[in-house]
Design an enzyme around this catalytic site. Structure first.
Site, PDB file in Angstrom:
ATOM      1  N   SER A   8       0.841  -1.198   0.000  1.00 52.66           N
ATOM      2  CA  SER A   8       0.000   0.000   0.000  1.00 52.66           C
ATOM      3  C   SER A   8       0.874   1.246   0.000  1.00 52.66           C
ATOM      4  CB  SER A   8      -0.913   0.008   1.227  1.00 52.66           C
ATOM      5  OG  SER A   8      -1.527   1.276   1.317  1.00 52.66           O
ATOM      6  N   HIS A  33      -1.034  -1.127  -4.385  1.00 54.52           N
ATOM      7  CA  HIS A  33      -2.332  -0.823  -3.779  1.00 54.52           C
ATOM      8  C   HIS A  33      -2.392   0.683  -3.535  1.00 54.52           C
ATOM      9  CE1 HIS A  33      -5.984  -1.848  -1.511  1.00 54.52           C
ATOM     10  NE2 HIS A  33      -5.606  -0.914  -0.641  1.00 54.52           N
ATOM     11  N   ASP A  35      -4.630   3.798  -2.167  1.00 54.26           N
ATOM     12  CA  ASP A  35      -5.758   4.138  -1.292  1.00 54.26           C
ATOM     13  C   ASP A  35      -6.235   5.561  -1.542  1.00 54.26           C
ATOM     14  OD1 ASP A  35      -6.131   1.797   0.434  1.00 54.26           O
ATOM     15  OD2 ASP A  35      -4.075   2.205   1.060  1.00 54.26           O
ATOM     16  N   MET A  37      -8.879   8.336  -0.370  1.00 61.06           N
ATOM     17  CA  MET A  37      -9.792   8.681   0.734  1.00 61.06           C
ATOM     18  C   MET A  37     -10.286  10.103   0.558  1.00 61.06           C
ATOM     19  SD  MET A  37      -7.452   7.311   3.840  1.00 61.06           S
ATOM     20  CE  MET A  37      -6.733   5.666   3.841  1.00 61.06           C
ATOM     21  N   HIS A  66      -8.194   1.336  -4.416  1.00 56.05           N
ATOM     22  CA  HIS A  66      -9.196   1.134  -3.354  1.00 56.05           C
ATOM     23  C   HIS A  66      -9.856   2.475  -3.057  1.00 56.05           C
ATOM     24  CE1 HIS A  66      -9.752   0.028   1.221  1.00 56.05           C
ATOM     25  NE2 HIS A  66     -10.900   0.162   0.595  1.00 56.05           N
ATOM     26  N   MET A  68     -12.111   4.774  -1.104  1.00 52.84           N
ATOM     27  CA  MET A  68     -12.839   5.000   0.149  1.00 52.84           C
ATOM     28  C   MET A  68     -13.507   6.361   0.027  1.00 52.84           C
ATOM     29  SD  MET A  68      -9.882   3.440   2.582  1.00 52.84           S
ATOM     30  CE  MET A  68      -8.706   3.508   1.237  1.00 52.84           C
ATOM     31  N   MET A 137     -11.936  -5.750   4.646  1.00 53.94           N
ATOM     32  CA  MET A 137     -11.179  -4.810   5.483  1.00 53.94           C
ATOM     33  C   MET A 137     -10.915  -5.462   6.841  1.00 53.94           C
ATOM     34  SD  MET A 137     -10.569  -2.267   3.586  1.00 53.94           S
ATOM     35  CE  MET A 137      -9.642  -1.425   4.869  1.00 53.94           C
ATOM     36  N   ASP A 175      -7.060  -6.368   3.641  1.00 55.53           N
ATOM     37  CA  ASP A 175      -6.476  -5.027   3.719  1.00 55.53           C
ATOM     38  C   ASP A 175      -6.523  -4.484   5.142  1.00 55.53           C
ATOM     39  OD1 ASP A 175      -5.504  -2.528   3.225  1.00 55.53           O
ATOM     40  OD2 ASP A 175      -7.181  -1.868   1.964  1.00 55.53           O
ATOM     41  N   SER A 198       2.262  -0.605   6.304  1.00 55.66           N
ATOM     42  CA  SER A 198       3.313  -0.394   7.306  1.00 55.66           C
ATOM     43  C   SER A 198       4.314  -1.538   7.362  1.00 55.66           C
ATOM     44  CB  SER A 198       2.696  -0.253   8.696  1.00 55.66           C
ATOM     45  OG  SER A 198       1.593   0.592   8.630  1.00 55.66           O
TER      46      SER A 198
HETATM   47  C1  DX5 Z   1      -6.678   1.554   5.232  1.00 58.85           C
HETATM   48  C2  DX5 Z   1      -6.159   1.295   3.846  1.00 58.85           C
HETATM   49  C3  DX5 Z   1      -5.072   0.307   3.813  1.00 58.85           C
HETATM   50  C4  DX5 Z   1      -3.806   0.734   4.543  1.00 58.85           C
HETATM   51  C5  DX5 Z   1      -3.137  -0.496   5.008  1.00 58.85           C
HETATM   52  O1  DX5 Z   1      -7.822   2.303   5.171  1.00 58.85           O
HETATM   53  O2  DX5 Z   1      -7.189   0.820   3.011  1.00 58.85           O
HETATM   54  O3  DX5 Z   1      -4.757  -0.087   2.483  1.00 58.85           O
HETATM   55  O4  DX5 Z   1      -2.947   1.495   3.745  1.00 58.85           O
HETATM   56  O5  DX5 Z   1      -2.068  -0.128   5.816  1.00 58.85           O
HETATM   57  P1  DX5 Z   1      -1.466  -1.106   6.916  1.00 58.85           P
HETATM   58  O6  DX5 Z   1      -0.914  -2.293   6.173  1.00 58.85           O
HETATM   59  O7  DX5 Z   1      -0.407  -0.261   7.552  1.00 58.85           O
HETATM   60  O8  DX5 Z   1      -2.572  -1.488   7.846  1.00 58.85           O
HETATM   61 ZN    ZN Z   2      -6.642  -0.094   1.040  1.00 59.19          ZN
END
Ligand code: DX5
Ligand code: ZN
Length: 223
Positions: A8, A33, A35, A37, A66, A68, A137, A175, A198
């Site tokens: 990610s 990946h 993200d 948001m 992804h 959100m 999730m 995820d 992470s």
């Molecule tokens: C959270 C995201 C994830 C996030 C995962 O809302 O959709 O993709 O980046 O990060 P880690 O692996 O640190 O939980």
């Molecule tokens: Zn994600």
């Protein structure tokens, strides 16, 4: 099936995005990946099209995007233009999920649906045959670095059974909070794609962290 690893980019260093993209290119990772948001569907804002396009310019692997965001239908063709290969919307953000899935596929992308931790698997029963991917999730979406919710293991098994029963080709993606402490068990339960933010980017050696996830090495870190 061999499981995929999707680092990610949310956890990358945005001041050195090209370096981090090259790290993923040169690692055993399968997908990027991404993200997105909007600060409405989730209580955080990540990044938008200019950053995604910059990633696409250097990425040599598919972009797994992804969303959100609320009203994702408004942006499906823009995400295609920005380079999305897999486009995942949230079940909780779509009033007309079947239509949204068809619109994603009509743009030539793979269609995914993500479920929040409180959303039960059985709600996908009538669309599972149309899906290319289901993202479970394993944290509440919005932030990287959160702890893995253990009920995810049950959900993966339930989803696997639904996919087999309905002869769907959907991949199961996990995820949130994924690392070497839970990756092996997730794949044993039926997961096909592991997203890792992470645990990859905060590791001393990120590409070795990807390799460990690929090899399903179990390393439990003591707190
Ligand atoms: C959270 C995201 C994830 C996030 C995962 O809302 O959709 O993709 O980046 O990060 P880690 O692996 O640190 O939980
Ligand atoms: Zn994600």
């Amino acid at each position: 099936m061999n499981h995929k690893i999707a680092p990610s980019v949310l956890a990358a260093d945005f001041a050195n995005i090209q370096r981090d993209v090259e790290m993923i290119n040169n690692s055993e990772a399968d997908w990027f990946h991404i993200d997105i948001m909007d600060g409405v569907f989730v209580p955080n804002i990540s990044f938008g099209f200019p950053v995604m396009e910059a990633i696409k310019k250097h990425a040599k692997k598919p972009l797994d995007v992804h969303l959100m965001i609320v009203e994702p239908d408004r942006y499906i063709s823009t995400f295609k233009k920005a380079g999305a290969d897999v486009l995942t919307v949230h079940y909780e953000a779509c009033d007309h999920l079947h239509r949204t899935i068809q619109a994603i596929k009509a743009e030539g992308m793979k269609a995914g649906v993500a479920l929040n931790p409180h959303t039960p698997i059985h709600l996908l029963k009538d669309v599972i045959a149309d899906l290319d991917l289901v993202c479970i999730m394993s944290v509440n979406p919005g932030f990287g670095g959160q702890s893995f919710i253990r009920n995810t293991f049950n959900k993966v098994q339930e989803l696997k059974a639904l996919i087999v029963e309905s002869e769907s080709n959907a991949l199961i993606e996990i995820d949130g909070g994924v690392g070497t402490d839970n990756a092996k068990l997730l794949v044993e339960c039926g997961a096909d794609v592991l997203v890792a933010g992470s645990s990859v980017f905060k590791a001393e050696n990120p590409s070795e962290a990807v390799a460990q996830l690929k090899r399903l090495e179990t390393i439990v870190k003591s707190i």
